[in-house]
Structure formats: C-alpha cells, structure tokens
Design a protein around this motif. Structure first.
Motif, PDB file in Angstrom:
ATOM      1  N   GLU A 341     -25.597 -31.509  -2.021  1.00 19.35           N
ATOM      2  CA  GLU A 341     -26.664 -31.920  -1.093  1.00 19.35           C
ATOM      3  C   GLU A 341     -26.903 -33.418  -1.165  1.00 19.35           C
ATOM      4  N   LEU A 342     -26.940 -33.950  -2.400  1.00 19.79           N
ATOM      5  CA  LEU A 342     -27.151 -35.398  -2.561  1.00 19.79           C
ATOM      6  C   LEU A 342     -25.979 -36.191  -2.016  1.00 19.79           C
ATOM      7  N   LEU A 343     -24.763 -35.676  -2.230  1.00 13.41           N
ATOM      8  CA  LEU A 343     -23.551 -36.315  -1.704  1.00 13.41           C
ATOM      9  C   LEU A 343     -23.673 -36.467  -0.192  1.00 13.41           C
ATOM     10  N   ASN A 344     -24.083 -35.377   0.414  1.00 11.46           N
ATOM     11  CA  ASN A 344     -24.256 -35.344   1.872  1.00 11.46           C
ATOM     12  C   ASN A 344     -25.326 -36.336   2.320  1.00 11.46           C
ATOM     13  N   LEU A 345     -26.453 -36.337   1.583  1.00 12.40           N
ATOM     14  CA  LEU A 345     -27.566 -37.232   1.900  1.00 12.40           C
ATOM     15  C   LEU A 345     -27.106 -38.696   1.866  1.00 12.40           C
ATOM     16  N   LEU A 346     -26.372 -39.057   0.812  1.00 10.81           N
ATOM     17  CA  LEU A 346     -25.913 -40.443   0.681  1.00 10.81           C
ATOM     18  C   LEU A 346     -24.995 -40.821   1.839  1.00 10.81           C
ATOM     19  N   ARG A 347     -24.032 -39.952   2.126  1.00 13.07           N
ATOM     20  CA  ARG A 347     -23.094 -40.269   3.215  1.00 13.07           C
ATOM     21  C   ARG A 347     -23.820 -40.360   4.553  1.00 13.07           C
ATOM     22  N   ASN A 348     -24.781 -39.461   4.759  1.00  8.21           N
ATOM     23  CA  ASN A 348     -25.555 -39.525   6.013  1.00  8.21           C
ATOM     24  C   ASN A 348     -26.417 -40.784   6.083  1.00  8.21           C
ATOM     25  N   SER A 349     -26.693 -41.369   4.913  1.00  9.38           N
ATOM     26  CA  SER A 349     -27.480 -42.602   4.873  1.00  9.38           C
ATOM     27  C   SER A 349     -26.581 -43.836   4.844  1.00  9.38           C
ATOM     28  N   ASN A 350     -25.287 -43.632   5.151  1.00 10.23           N
ATOM     29  CA  ASN A 350     -24.347 -44.756   5.205  1.00 10.23           C
ATOM     30  C   ASN A 350     -24.009 -45.357   3.854  1.00 10.23           C
ATOM     31  N   GLN A 393     -29.900 -46.653 -17.143  1.00 15.73           N
ATOM     32  CA  GLN A 393     -30.149 -45.591 -16.167  1.00 15.73           C
ATOM     33  C   GLN A 393     -31.638 -45.354 -15.981  1.00 15.73           C
ATOM     34  N   GLU A 394     -32.001 -44.802 -14.814  1.00 10.06           N
ATOM     35  CA  GLU A 394     -33.408 -44.519 -14.543  1.00 10.06           C
ATOM     36  C   GLU A 394     -33.528 -43.173 -13.821  1.00 10.06           C
ATOM     37  N   ASP A 395     -34.676 -42.522 -14.018  1.00 11.22           N
ATOM     38  CA  ASP A 395     -34.952 -41.275 -13.289  1.00 11.22           C
ATOM     39  C   ASP A 395     -35.314 -41.619 -11.853  1.00 11.22           C
ATOM     40  N   VAL A 396     -34.768 -40.873 -10.912  1.00  6.35           N
ATOM     41  CA  VAL A 396     -35.071 -41.155  -9.503  1.00  6.35           C
ATOM     42  C   VAL A 396     -35.291 -39.859  -8.737  1.00  6.35           C
ATOM     43  N   THR A 397     -35.959 -39.966  -7.597  1.00  9.15           N
ATOM     44  CA  THR A 397     -36.019 -38.858  -6.645  1.00  9.15           C
ATOM     45  C   THR A 397     -34.940 -39.120  -5.605  1.00  9.15           C
ATOM     46  N   ALA A 398     -34.678 -38.132  -4.772  1.00  6.84           N
ATOM     47  CA  ALA A 398     -33.648 -38.288  -3.749  1.00  6.84           C
ATOM     48  C   ALA A 398     -33.974 -39.474  -2.839  1.00  6.84           C
ATOM     49  N   ASP A 399     -35.256 -39.600  -2.461  1.00 10.76           N
ATOM     50  CA  ASP A 399     -35.666 -40.698  -1.576  1.00 10.76           C
ATOM     51  C   ASP A 399     -35.426 -42.071  -2.212  1.00 10.76           C
ATOM     52  N   LEU A 401     -33.365 -42.744  -4.492  1.00  8.18           N
ATOM     53  CA  LEU A 401     -31.919 -42.942  -4.647  1.00  8.18           C
ATOM     54  C   LEU A 401     -31.348 -43.682  -3.439  1.00  8.18           C
ATOM     55  N   VAL A 402     -31.707 -43.192  -2.268  1.00  7.90           N
ATOM     56  CA  VAL A 402     -31.194 -43.812  -1.050  1.00  7.90           C
ATOM     57  C   VAL A 402     -31.674 -45.261  -0.955  1.00  7.90           C
ATOM     58  N   LYS A 403     -32.957 -45.472  -1.288  1.00 12.05           N
ATOM     59  CA  LYS A 403     -33.503 -46.839  -1.211  1.00 12.05           C
ATOM     60  C   LYS A 403     -32.784 -47.768  -2.179  1.00 12.05           C
ATOM     61  N   ARG A 404     -32.615 -47.311  -3.434  1.00 11.90           N
ATOM     62  CA  ARG A 404     -31.978 -48.147  -4.456  1.00 11.90           C
ATOM     63  C   ARG A 404     -30.548 -48.503  -4.039  1.00 11.90           C
ATOM     64  N   LEU A 405     -29.812 -47.500  -3.551  1.00 13.32           N
ATOM     65  CA  LEU A 405     -28.391 -47.727  -3.277  1.00 13.32           C
ATOM     66  C   LEU A 405     -28.163 -48.449  -1.947  1.00 13.32           C
ATOM     67  N   SER A 406     -29.190 -48.451  -1.098  1.00 14.47           N
ATOM     68  CA  SER A 406     -29.064 -49.184   0.171  1.00 14.47           C
ATOM     69  C   SER A 406     -29.279 -50.666  -0.056  1.00 14.47           C
ATOM     70  N   ALA A 407     -29.975 -50.998  -1.126  1.00 17.73           N
ATOM     71  CA  ALA A 407     -30.369 -52.393  -1.363  1.00 17.73           C
ATOM     72  C   ALA A 407     -29.150 -53.291  -1.533  1.00 17.73           C
TER      73      ALA A 407
END
Ligand code: ATP
Ligand code: MG
Length: 407
Positions: A341-350, A393-399, A401-407
């Motif tokens: 699910e997270l894999l999908n979320l990341l790819r859908n978020s570019n 490393q840090e604990d993250v929520t799915a939301d 995660l997308v913000k951190r990796l989009s930066a």
C-alpha cells in the motif's frame, strides 16, 4: 556456447552506462533544440529507395557503397535510411508543410550504413540532427550552427571540438570552381585513385573529400573556391561569419570541407575533434537549397546538421547516476500488504519507489544500500524512514512520509 546468437556485425546493444550516455546526449540535444525553437519530428526508418538515390547523388559513397537496400515482399525497393535530411524533406513535401514556413525540425534516431565497423563507426548508428527549412539568409545558418555549439557546450565537450566552416558558393560559383578543379586534376590523373578518376568526370568537388592518401596529397595544392565566388556568394559567406561572431561561436575557416553529399550549397561545416582517432567528425552539416525542389516539392531552402550520438557518447564524461528509488521494506511477512500500500502511495505521489521481491528485511535492506537508494521505509508495527546515507531514522505516518520524500 557455439550456437549462441550474436548481434549482427556493426550493431550494438545499449545497456547500462552505454544507455545512460546515449540518452543523456539525446535529452540534452532535445532540450537545447527546444530552446532554439525546433520541434521534434520522427520519420520512418525506411523509405522508398529513390528518396535517397535521387538526393544523395549517384556518386556519393553512401549511395554507391553503403546503403541497406532490399526488395520487400511486394517487390518495392526499400532502403534503411542512411541519414536524416532526405526523410525530413520528403515528409515536409508529403505533409504539405511547405505552405507553413519556416519549419524548424529536430530529430533523433537510428541510421544505417554498410561500412567496415570500427571504433566510432557502426552499421546501425544513431544521429541527432536539426533542419531549418524556409529562410535563405545566413542568419538561419548561424542559428543552426549556434544550436549545435550550445549542445556541445551543455554536453561539456566544447573544449574538445573545433568548428570548421567553409562555403561551397552558389551554382555559378560552383560551375566556375568546377572548371578550375577539372583543369587542375586533369593535369594529374595518373596520381588519382580509381574512385577519384570517376569523380573527376561526375563530380570533381568530391575529390576534395577523398580519404585516399594519394588523392589527399594532390588536394593539398588544389585551387581554392574563394577566388571563384560570385559577389552574392561571397556576401553570404561574410554574413555567416559576422553572425556567428555575434552569437559568440568560435570558428576556423577550412577550405577542404565540401561535405559528402551532392545537394549542398553555400555553407558547409563540421565540428571536429582530435580525441577520437580517425573518426574525428562529430557534427556535420550545411545548406541544401536545391534539395526540396529536387525531390519534387517547391523551391524551399534549407540548412541543417547531423551528429553521431555514438561519437558524442564517447566524448562526454559519464553522466551522474540519478537518485535510486526509495526501498519499501516489510519487517516481516505480516506487513507485506501494508508495504505494498505504501509502495503504491509513493508512486502515486510521484516518488520513485521499489520493494525487494523476496528475502527477509535484513537482506532487502542490504540490497537497498547496494543499489544506492537514499532512503528505506521500514514497515512494521511502526513505519520508520531510514536515511541510508547517515543511518539515522525517524517514526513517520504515511502522510509525513510523502511530505518528507517529496522535499
Ligand atoms: P565520415 O567521414 O566519418 O564517414 P560522413 O561524412 O559519412 O562521416 P555524415 O554523413 O556527415 O558523415 O554524418 C554525420 C555524422 O554522423 C558524422 O559526423 C558522424 O558523427 C556520424 N556518423 C556517420 N557515419 C557513422 C557510422 N557509420 N557510425 C557512427 N557514426 C557515424
Ligand atoms: Mg561516411
């Protein structure tokens, strides 16, 4: 494995770094071409043989020795394109585009010539090229050359190449010059190669382009075109030089550049290098005002160049390997579903992301490290974002995660 299939002589596969270099050249050229107002076209890689035989000239090396020509099942004579200009002009005519000039065309793709393969010389090779159809002023020539120069700059190889320019004059200049060449070479026929004896009858200008050592020695002392230019042709050449200077493109004049193909007039040029041994020309072109008409279209002047991608790829530094996909790793089988699910979320978020296909979390993390990935997402009871560069490393929520990796 004696019966293992091999690639056909003179062809090569583009994999790994070869592919990275190749596509870096194409993408750089495409970007710069757009900057100069060119649009990309793609024409078929095979054409009616006459598209090339009628335009490249019956005596050109390409037509006499190098074309891949065959009869197809319907009995038509087909040729794999040996160069890009003829196909672009054919497309201009068939598409009725001669009504909307200028047309500024960029292309990239494979070309085919039956040659003796060696370093930098293949039977399937690739070219990028531009054609500017319509304008007959030296501004167009300077713009086309300037775009080529900009591409070589962006590829980081400008310091390795030198621009050589020449003029072939107009029809009258060429006729004058032809007479002078015939007089000169006729006095030395005994020293001419067999090929050049034929050229002397059909197209003496071609002798200047000969690769035969004996011919080359004769060419050293052959008359130059400059004394035979009409006033108009001389003015065109002056216009080219002053516009190149205005664009800041350095050049040297080289009276030996005549281009291998018959349809050129006025401007002829090459970007040459010493870094590739015998295969010194990386980009070559010129003006071809008679070509479109010769192909059955209206009188449309043109100027363009073609450049061998293989030779450019050898000259450039290895392009940087881009950031590798984020590795999404389930900590145990129970978290596989959540990881997908997270894999999908990341790819859908570019965000480029991968998950190992097998193995436990430790194995997958090892592979992620090896792949050069910047981050891993560890999916267990908590989701952790691990920076693979510094191990933090840090604990993250799915939301998050997308913000951190989009930066
Ligand atoms: P050469 O003198 O090297 O045979 P050419 O005059 O036949 O070159 P063009 O027809 O002007 O070359 O083609 C433009 C460019 O395409 C060349 O400068 C070169 O970079 C590239 N090129 C031509 N033929 C080959 C080939 N067989 N393999 C790889 N690149 C090639
Ligand atoms: Mg050649």
């Amino acid at each position: 494995m004696a019966n293992q299939l091999q690639p056909v002589r003179g062809t090569r596969d583009l994999t790994g770094e070869d592919a990275t270099r190749h596509f870096h050249v194409v993408e750089t050229a495409r970007r710069v071409a757009r900057l100069y107002g060119f649009s990309e076209w793609q024409t078929p890689i095979f054409e009616d043989t006459r598209v090339f035989s009628r335009t490249l000239g019956e005596t050109s090396d390409v037509v006499t020795k190098e074309m891949y020509t065959f009869e197809d099942r319907g009995g038509d004579s087909i040729t794999l394109r040996p160069e890009g200009t003829a196909g672009v002009c054919r497309a201009l005519i068939t598409g009725g585009l001669t009504q909307t000039l200028p047309q500024k065309v960029f292309y990239a793709g494979p070309m085919f010539r039956y040659e003796r393969p060696q370093k930098g010389r293949y039977r399937q090779f690739h070219q990028i090229g531009v054609e500017l159809l319509g304008p007959a002023s030296p501004l167009a020539d300077a713009e086309v050359i300037s775009a080529g120069w900009r591409i070589l700059n962006e590829l980081g190889i400008a310091q390795d190449v030198e621009l050589h320019i020449n003029t072939l004059g107009d029809a009258q200049s060429r006729a004058n010059y032809r007479d002078a060449l015939v007089a000169y070479f006729s006095a030395h026929t005994a020293q001419l190669s067999e090929d050049s004896k034929l050229r002397l009858e059909k197209n003496p200008l071609r002798i200047l382009d000969s690769k035969d050592e004996g011919d080359k020695a004769l060419v050293e002392n052959a008359p130059l075109i400059y004394a035979h230019l009409t006033e108009e042709a001389a003015a065109f050449y002056e216009g080219l030089k002053s516009t190149l200077s205005a664009f800041g493109v350095p050049f040297v004049e080289d009276p030996r550049i005549v281009r291998g193909l018959d349809y050129y007039n006025h401007t002829a040029f090459e970007f040459v290098t010493n870094a590739l041994g015998a295969q010194g020309t990386v980009m070559a072109g010129g003006r071809y005002d008679g070509l479109v008409e010769q192909m059955g279209g209206p009188n449309v002047p043109g100027i363009g160049w073609g450049a061998g991608i293989e030779r450019l790829s050898m000259l450039i530094a290895a392009p940087p390997v881009g950031v590798q996909p984020v590795a999404v790793i389930p900590m145990s089988a129970a978290f596989e579903g959540q990881a997908l699910e997270l894999l999908n979320l990341l790819r859908n978020s570019n965000i480029a992301a991968e998950t190992g296909y097998s193995g436990n979390a430790k194995k997958r993390l090892e592979r992620a490290n090896k792949s050069g990935a910047g981050f891993a997402v560890l999916v267990g009871a908590e989701i952790k974002l691990k920076n693979l560069a510094d191990g933090s490393q840090e604990d993250v929520t799915a939301d998050m995660l997308v913000k951190r990796l989009s930066a």
